[in-house]
Write a protein that holds these residues in place. Structure first.
Motif, mmCIF file in Angstrom:
data_model
loop_
_atom_site.group_PDB
_atom_site.id
_atom_site.type_symbol
_atom_site.label_atom_id
_atom_site.label_comp_id
_atom_site.label_asym_id
_atom_site.label_seq_id
_atom_site.Cartn_x
_atom_site.Cartn_y
_atom_site.Cartn_z
ATOM 1 N N MET A 288 0.808 -1.287 0.153
ATOM 2 C CA MET A 288 -0.021 0.057 0.039
ATOM 3 C C MET A 288 0.858 1.185 -0.194
ATOM 4 O O MET A 288 0.359 2.146 -0.490
ATOM 5 C CB MET A 288 -0.792 -0.107 1.234
ATOM 6 N N ILE A 289 2.021 1.190 0.799
ATOM 7 C CA ILE A 289 2.852 2.334 0.673
ATOM 8 C C ILE A 289 3.462 2.782 -0.502
ATOM 9 O O ILE A 289 3.430 3.686 -1.007
ATOM 10 C CB ILE A 289 3.940 2.132 1.537
ATOM 11 N N GLU A 290 3.951 1.343 -1.289
ATOM 12 C CA GLU A 290 4.212 1.800 -2.693
ATOM 13 C C GLU A 290 3.253 2.139 -3.742
ATOM 14 O O GLU A 290 3.297 3.071 -4.540
ATOM 15 C CB GLU A 290 4.907 0.475 -3.271
ATOM 16 N N SER A 291 2.109 1.851 -3.503
ATOM 17 C CA SER A 291 0.962 2.252 -4.223
ATOM 18 C C SER A 291 0.700 3.630 -4.079
ATOM 19 O O SER A 291 0.461 4.601 -4.786
ATOM 20 C CB SER A 291 -0.261 1.344 -3.979
ATOM 21 N N TYR A 292 0.603 3.927 -2.787
ATOM 22 C CA TYR A 292 0.496 5.670 -2.345
ATOM 23 C C TYR A 292 1.403 6.501 -3.189
ATOM 24 O O TYR A 292 1.095 7.555 -3.733
ATOM 25 C CB TYR A 292 0.426 5.750 -0.953
ATOM 26 N N ILE A 293 2.478 6.150 -2.995
ATOM 27 C CA ILE A 293 3.681 6.853 -3.600
ATOM 28 C C ILE A 293 3.638 7.024 -4.903
ATOM 29 O O ILE A 293 3.868 7.996 -5.618
ATOM 30 C CB ILE A 293 5.141 6.671 -2.979
ATOM 31 N N LYS A 294 3.258 6.020 -5.532
ATOM 32 C CA LYS A 294 3.458 5.851 -7.119
ATOM 33 C C LYS A 294 2.298 6.696 -7.742
ATOM 34 O O LYS A 294 2.390 7.469 -8.693
ATOM 35 C CB LYS A 294 2.914 4.296 -7.453
ATOM 36 N N HIS A 295 1.056 7.129 -6.758
ATOM 37 C CA HIS A 295 0.112 7.867 -7.435
ATOM 38 C C HIS A 295 0.131 9.241 -6.712
ATOM 39 O O HIS A 295 -1.079 10.017 -6.552
ATOM 40 C CB HIS A 295 -1.146 7.140 -6.900
ATOM 41 N N GLY A 296 1.317 9.439 -5.948
ATOM 42 C CA GLY A 296 1.462 10.926 -5.515
ATOM 43 C C GLY A 296 0.591 11.230 -4.063
ATOM 44 O O GLY A 296 0.491 12.377 -3.618
ATOM 45 N N CYS A 297 0.185 10.184 -3.536
ATOM 46 C CA CYS A 297 -0.587 10.107 -2.129
ATOM 47 C C CYS A 297 0.452 10.105 -1.070
ATOM 48 O O CYS A 297 0.592 9.239 -0.254
ATOM 49 C CB CYS A 297 -1.484 9.186 -2.074
ATOM 50 N N ASP A 298 1.238 10.970 -1.110
ATOM 51 C CA ASP A 298 2.533 11.155 -0.135
ATOM 52 C C ASP A 298 2.195 11.001 1.381
ATOM 53 O O ASP A 298 2.704 10.234 2.002
ATOM 54 C CB ASP A 298 3.649 12.196 -0.154
ATOM 55 N N GLU A 299 1.115 11.821 1.580
ATOM 56 C CA GLU A 299 0.563 11.874 3.207
ATOM 57 C C GLU A 299 0.025 10.531 3.502
ATOM 58 O O GLU A 299 0.367 10.021 4.594
ATOM 59 C CB GLU A 299 -0.305 13.086 3.080
ATOM 60 N N ASP A 300 -0.641 9.922 2.601
ATOM 61 C CA ASP A 300 -1.296 8.614 2.968
ATOM 62 C C ASP A 300 -0.115 7.700 2.986
ATOM 63 O O ASP A 300 -0.007 6.687 3.960
ATOM 64 C CB ASP A 300 -2.306 8.176 1.929
ATOM 65 N N ALA A 301 0.933 7.814 2.269
ATOM 66 C CA ALA A 301 2.134 6.700 2.586
ATOM 67 C C ALA A 301 2.928 6.968 3.981
ATOM 68 O O ALA A 301 3.110 5.951 4.620
ATOM 69 C CB ALA A 301 3.087 7.105 1.193
ATOM 70 N N LEU A 302 3.009 8.155 4.433
ATOM 71 C CA LEU A 302 3.407 8.499 5.540
ATOM 72 C C LEU A 302 2.828 7.957 6.750
ATOM 73 O O LEU A 302 3.354 7.304 7.577
ATOM 74 C CB LEU A 302 3.702 9.991 5.790
ATOM 75 N N HIS A 303 1.589 8.214 6.755
ATOM 76 C CA HIS A 303 0.384 7.795 7.581
ATOM 77 C C HIS A 303 0.653 6.029 7.797
ATOM 78 O O HIS A 303 0.537 5.425 8.806
ATOM 79 C CB HIS A 303 -0.781 8.065 7.405
ATOM 80 N N MET A 304 0.734 5.545 6.565
ATOM 81 C CA MET A 304 0.609 4.140 6.611
ATOM 82 C C MET A 304 2.035 3.552 7.211
ATOM 83 O O MET A 304 2.162 2.523 7.859
ATOM 84 C CB MET A 304 0.567 3.397 5.190
ATOM 85 N N TYR A 305 3.231 4.125 6.793
ATOM 86 C CA TYR A 305 4.420 3.832 7.366
ATOM 87 C C TYR A 305 4.467 4.180 8.986
ATOM 88 O O TYR A 305 5.139 3.230 9.530
ATOM 89 C CB TYR A 305 5.471 4.777 6.704
ATOM 90 N N GLU A 306 3.868 5.071 9.419
ATOM 91 C CA GLU A 306 3.711 5.125 10.770
ATOM 92 C C GLU A 306 2.832 4.296 11.540
ATOM 93 O O GLU A 306 3.345 3.725 12.513
ATOM 94 C CB GLU A 306 3.262 6.709 10.976
ATOM 95 N N GLN A 307 1.764 3.994 10.547
ATOM 96 C CA GLN A 307 1.040 2.924 11.337
ATOM 97 C C GLN A 307 1.837 1.740 11.427
ATOM 98 O O GLN A 307 1.718 0.695 12.367
ATOM 99 C CB GLN A 307 -0.113 2.488 10.575
ATOM 100 N N MET A 308 2.784 1.326 10.217
ATOM 101 C CA MET A 308 3.573 0.007 10.463
ATOM 102 C C MET A 308 4.504 0.019 11.717
ATOM 103 O O MET A 308 4.495 -0.965 12.386
ATOM 104 C CB MET A 308 4.174 0.222 8.917
ATOM 105 N N GLN A 309 4.928 1.152 11.901
ATOM 106 C CA GLN A 309 6.027 1.034 12.958
ATOM 107 C C GLN A 309 5.213 0.990 14.404
ATOM 108 O O GLN A 309 5.877 0.292 15.124
ATOM 109 C CB GLN A 309 6.748 2.623 12.681
#
Length: 248
Positions: A56-77
């Motif tokens: 999902m992080i890779e998908s977010y970044i590919k589509h320019g949804c950087d904030e969503d990618a960061l939120h997902m990364y924080e959730q992962m941690q």
């Protein structure tokens, strides 16, 4: 067809528990540029795992949804999940886009903690991130400390110096490549010529040009010829007039 299959999957609540299937759906929607459908697969449907989060992080970044990618990364941690090499590379590319050195250093720490610092692709992404963010010292240290260097990471280091207008260091890395008997490619020569053009290093640029002439595959590429012309132009009209003869 894929959307119809997804509809049938949703109709079976037992199947939704299958994390592999949900990851496959995320990957499918990512390739189809349907980021909202990918999000629908995740949110509201049971637990996550690190494979699904990474996808999902890779998908977010590919589509320019950087904030969503960061939120997902924080959730992962928060959940104790670990990013993989591809995810770290995607996150570092986001740091480059934002020129966010602070975030890049945080990700670098995570890379070290998870053992991915030994991966040459991740190391190359780190060198590029530091370079684009202007921290040439960190890029050089990482490059120097990395043992199993390939051509791509050498190119990343040359590009780092070229982008930061440190032409002499770019030429030094270029010389080290030759000492290691590593054959430079188009990317190498474009970067080192751009470095020569920046500082108007005509003598060094001509030496690089001599190496290019020996390589038939590279010397005929239009992008290389354009950079050569630009380099000679920056070095003065005398050098510019000599360019056509050296292409032969």
């Amino acid at each position: 067809i894929g959307i119809k299959i997804h509809a049938r999957i949703i109709g079976s609540m037992m199947v939704l528990h299958d994390i592999v299937l949900r990851t496959t759906l995320v990957t499918f929607y990512n390739k189809c540029d349907r980021i909202h459908d990918a999000k629908a697969v995740i949110y509201g449907h049971y637990e996550l795992d690190e494979v699904l989060c990474n996808a999902m992080i890779e998908s977010y970044i590919k589509h320019g949804c950087d904030e969503d990618a960061l939120h997902m990364y924080e959730q992962m941690q928060w959940e104790g999940f670990v990013a993989n090499g591809s995810t770290f590379i995607s996150l570092l590319s986001m740091c480059v886009k934002w020129l966010d050195l602070s975030l890049g250093k945080q990700i670098h720490t995570q890379v070290i903690n998870t053992g991915w610092d030994s991966d040459v692709c991740v190391a190359t992404a780190l060198v590029s991130m530091y370079g684009r963010c202007g921290d040439t010292n960190s890029a050089q240290k990482l490059f120097s400390d990395f043992d199993e260097k390939d051509l791509v990471i050498w190119n990343a280091m040359i590009t780092t110096y070229a982008q930061n207008r440190v032409a002499k260091n770019a030429l030094l890395i270029y010389a080290q490549m030759h000492q290691e008997a590593l054959l430079p490619n188009r990317v190498t020569h474009v970067s080192v010529l751009q470095a020569c053009a920046t500082d108007a290093l005509s003598v060094q640029g001509k030496q690089v040009h001599a190496c290019i002439v020996k390589n038939v595959n590279i010397r005929s590429e239009l992008v290389v010829e354009n950079v050569l012309i630009s380099m000679y132009g920056n070095c003065g009209s005398y050098w510019t007039h000599n360019v056509p003869k050296s292409f032969k």
